[in-house]
Design an enzyme around this catalytic site. Structure first.
Site, mmCIF file in Angstrom:
data_model
loop_
_atom_site.group_PDB
_atom_site.id
_atom_site.type_symbol
_atom_site.label_atom_id
_atom_site.label_comp_id
_atom_site.label_asym_id
_atom_site.label_seq_id
_atom_site.Cartn_x
_atom_site.Cartn_y
_atom_site.Cartn_z
ATOM 1 C CG HIS A 359 69.335 5.393 77.878
ATOM 2 N ND1 HIS A 359 68.006 5.391 78.194
ATOM 3 C CD2 HIS A 359 69.939 6.147 78.802
ATOM 4 C CE1 HIS A 359 67.820 6.125 79.282
ATOM 5 N NE2 HIS A 359 68.977 6.597 79.656
ATOM 6 C CB CYS A 667 84.719 22.622 77.331
ATOM 7 S SG CYS A 667 83.618 23.988 77.021
HETATM 8 C C1 PEP Z 1 80.306 24.504 72.727
HETATM 9 O O1 PEP Z 1 79.539 25.295 72.168
HETATM 10 O O2 PEP Z 1 81.407 24.170 72.260
HETATM 11 C C2 PEP Z 1 79.925 23.890 74.005
HETATM 12 C C3 PEP Z 1 80.785 23.166 74.695
HETATM 13 O O3 PEP Z 1 78.648 24.060 74.406
HETATM 14 P P1 PEP Z 1 77.412 23.207 73.818
HETATM 15 O O4 PEP Z 1 77.992 22.153 72.922
HETATM 16 O O5 PEP Z 1 76.699 22.679 74.993
HETATM 17 O O6 PEP Z 1 76.670 24.269 73.081
#
Ligand code: PEP
Ligand code: MG
Length: 740
Positions: A359, A667
């Site tokens: 937040h 990602c």
């Molecule tokens: C990761 O492991 O890179 C990922 C994107 O998942 P999280 O960060 O939610 O574990």
């Protein structure tokens, strides 16, 4: 050792004298505890521990013997914040011999950190000639003494700065996470969470309940006034998101559950203040056990509310004015607190425990305040009024910088404001490299209140929707209809832009209430898809909700923590079976996997036959590849994404996936780091999914990158060998002037 009570009352009366010299204090402790040596080391700015008083060591050493935090037994005690109980201190590997103290004859040592409001103020140490282990009772006694020493130290101003100015000139640099980019320079204001003592017991529960109700009323009215002042327009301000944040906060503020609980505590015979403190700390403990970063952020809301309610109950002095442009330092910060401080004119915020999805971070972005989080140990090193610089673009917090450094940053700030005014223009331009390679820059989100980021950043879609976050926030897995509503809102908001939903990634540090993990290594335990496959009803419910949410639109689903192709096939079959039952069927159904477990790399030929896409979760992949816990800060710098093993892995993955037409994206956090993103794209990963703050800077950076000239440079760097590749890549990027 003698009875602590007599010691405590003598210490208190000493303090009541007003001037409680440290020398009198150590003399008293040494004589009461029958130890040959008692010393107090005071922490000075610059993380220096200075012998400030001693009974038993040479008096000449006072003011001269200095140890860095981490150096010697005393330094180690301060660094770890824990008790050191050593029968043979001089043979401990950390022992640092200081001849001027004359401590040779003393074998055993008990060192206790002196802490107050979460800050280390110094170390209290006793020493004996005889080699011996101090008993638990003795440790307890001395810990109580250390609490009183903390009061004396903070009351006497002994830790407010070094009289000879030694520590006050030592700069310190802390690295953290950018919450809102920008540069701020100014004097430090410390937000201390410690409160004065309050009355605990009351005889009239009814009167206390009335006081509580009236205070809640006053607090609510105060919040209305405060929130009315939130800006509703302007620059990069994310108005919708900040509204959502404030609404969420208001819901917590009026939540019947915790107010009812406070009422129960009052009926047990406490004052309203004590009840508020007790309930806040219960909530705090419960939320702390849930390790999820998003929920940890809610801790700040609870603390903020409890403080506000206590202020409404006890009344508070008028706020002390702060110098314009001051930098606020806090352990945690709630949204209402940030608004208060903003109104008082602060120019930047540094928070020890905060993440970009929190937040405070969302509001900092809405208000345009440079902010940085994840700065461990910062508060312990700072003093009220120290100069500081926040370089939130680079995740750096510089305490007590040299004057020249401050000037350089002020110049950089001026240049930056001109440059960032231009960054917004990238929102509506397609992402591509300077030599025309098209890119897809997508968002990582997990909550409805983050959806406006899509329009704000002009991202190409949502490359990772972490479905577990909303479930963690509500404390349980929602039923099918409720889940479908959450996912449908995401698809509605995304419109034509693609969304990759990741199925529940629960377990490890993301535990729902009641989900207790008894495993030694929960990150590698029964978590994520493993839970889904063992509890197929849970996974099926989620898959049905996703299909219902799609309601005939395109749907992409990926599974987390897949370690074997058999697991992926099993999960995929569940989804395909569910898809046969739900009408209307999705226009297209793409099923992919995250690559977080290295073992998948040795199953690629088979995996690529069944997966439609692969998204590399670099956060988990790196922790498993290098066997380095992602949550342990001391390991952060030890292994790097830009290293031979990782680049070989990515290259192999891209090559194999390309042949079979399977798309690959990244990602994890690496995707939003400029140099990592540069290398990924050069290796052929042209879809990157990242937190919102990364989209525009990364887009602007690539517009300056000529990949044709970078690829041979990268190839040469890799041929050059060595483990880490970051530095040579950074050198090239700097030479080309591509970093925003
Ligand atoms: C990761 O492991 O890179 C990922 C994107 O998942 P999280 O960060 O939610 O574990
Ligand atoms: Mg992961």
């Amino acid at each position: 050792m003698s009875e602590p009570r007599r010691l405590l009352s003598r210490l208190r009366s000493l303090r009541a004298d007003g001037s409680a010299p440290l020398s009198a204090l150590v003399r008293l402790v040494a004589s009461e505890l029958v130890s040959e040596v008692c010393s107090v080391y005071v922490q000075r700015p610059g993380d220096i521990l200075e012998l400030a008083a001693t009974e038993g060591l040479k008096a000449d050493a006072i003011g001269h013997t200095r140890l860095r935090v981490g150096e010697g037994i005393v330094g180690l005690c301060a660094a770890k914040g824990s008790v050191m109980n050593l029968p043979d201190a001089q043979n401990h590997p950390a022992f640092a011999y200081r001849p001027e103290t004359g401590e040779e004859p003393f074998a055993s040592m008990l060192a206790i950190p002196v802490r107050r409001s979460g800050r280390t103020l110094g170390v209290l140490a006793v020493q004996n000639r005889t080699p011996r282990n101090f008993t638990d009772a003795e440790v307890d006694d001395l810990e109580t003494v250390a609490m009183l020493v903390a009061e004396v130290l903070s009351g006497s101003g002994a830790t407010d700065g070094s009289p000879d100015g030694l520590g006050a000139t030592v700069p310190r640099v802390f690295s953290g996470t950018s919450l809102m980019g920008g540069i701020a320079a100014g004097p430090v204001v410390l937000l201390r969470t410690g409160r004065p003592a309050i009355r605990l017991l009351a005889d009239d529960p009814k009167a206390e309940q009335i006081r509580l109700d009236q205070a809640v009323d006053r607090m609510q009215r105060g919040l209305d006034d405060l929130f009315a002042g939130v800006p509703s327009n302007g620059g990069l301000a994310d108005v919708t998101a900040s509204r959502d944040v404030l609404e969420a906060y208001r819901l917590v503020a009026s939540d019947a559950g915790w107010l009812r609980r406070a009422g129960d505590v009052i009926r047990g015979g406490t004052t309203a203040e004590a009840a508020v403190q007790r309930v806040a700390s219960e909530l705090h403990d419960r939320m702390r056990r849930i390790g999820d970063p998003y929920l940890r952020e809610r801790l700040a809301d609870v603390e903020d509310l409890a403080n506000r309610l206590l202020t409404a109950l006890t009344g508070d002095a008028a706020p002390v004015p702060v110098p314009a442009g001051a930098i606020l330092l806090a352990r945690r910060l709630g949204p209402a607190e940030l608004l208060d401080w903003h109104a008082r004119g602060i120019g930047g915020v540094a928070i020890e425990e905060a993440s970009p999805s929190g937040h405070a971070a969302i509001l900092a972005r809405a208000l345009g305040i440079p902010a940085i989080g994840g700065l461990r140990g910062m508060l312990d090193s700072a003093e009220q009024g120290d100069d500081a610089v926040i370089d939130a673009d680079d995740g750096q917090f510089i305490l007590r910088p040299e004057t020249e450094v401050v000037h350089a940053y002020i110049r950089a700030r001026e240049a930056r404001s001109a440059k960032y005014a231009d960054l917004a223009v990238w929102r509506d331009r397609p992402a591509a490299s300077a030599d025309g390679v098209p890119l897809k820059l997508m968002l990582n989100i997990g909550l409805g209140l983050e959806l406006p980021q899509l329009a704000r950043t002009g991202a190409d879609g949502i490359g990772l929707f972490r479905t577990e976050i909303a479930m963690l926030a509500r404390g349980s897995v929602a039923d099918v209809a409720e889940q479908a509503a959450i996912y449908a809102r995401v698809l509605d908001e995304a419109g034509d832009k693609p969304v990759l939903f990741r199925t529940l990634d629960l377990g490890a540090d993301k535990l729902l209430p009641g989900m207790v993990s008894a495993e030694e290594n929960p990150a590698m335990g029964w978590r994520s898809l493993r839970v889904g496959l063992d509890r197929p009803a849970l996974l099926r419910r989620q898959l049905r909700a996703l299909l219902l949410a799609a309601g005939g639109r395109a749907l992409s689903v990926m599974f987390p923590m897949v370690a074997t192709v058999a697991e992926f096939r099993a999960a995929r079959s569940l989804l395909l079976a569910e898809a046969k039952r739900v009408r209307p069927a999705p226009a297209t159904l793409r099923i992919g996997t995250m690559l977080e477990v290295p073992a998948l790399m040795w199953q690629l030929p088979e995996l690529l036959k069944v997966a439609d896409f692969i998204s590399v979760g670099s956060n988990d992949l790196l922790q498993f590849l290098f066997a380095a816990d992602r949550g342990t800060p001391s390991l952060y710098d030890r292994y790097d994404f830009l290293s031979q093993p990782v680049l070989d892995l990515i290259e192999q993955l891209v090559g194999s996936a390309h042949i079979t037409g399977v798309s690959v994206s990244v990602c994890g956090e690496a995707a939003s780091r400029p140099l990592d993103a540069l290398v990924l794209v050069a290796l052929g990963v042209t879809t990157l999914s990242m937190p919102a703050a990364g989209i525009l800077p990364i887009k602007a950076m690539f517009a300056r990158v000529d990949l044709r000239s970078f690829r041979p440079v990268l190839a040469a760097i890799r041929r050059g060998g060595g483990f880490g590749l970051r530095e040579p890549v950074a050198v090239w990027a700097r030479e080309q002037g591509i970093l925003v």
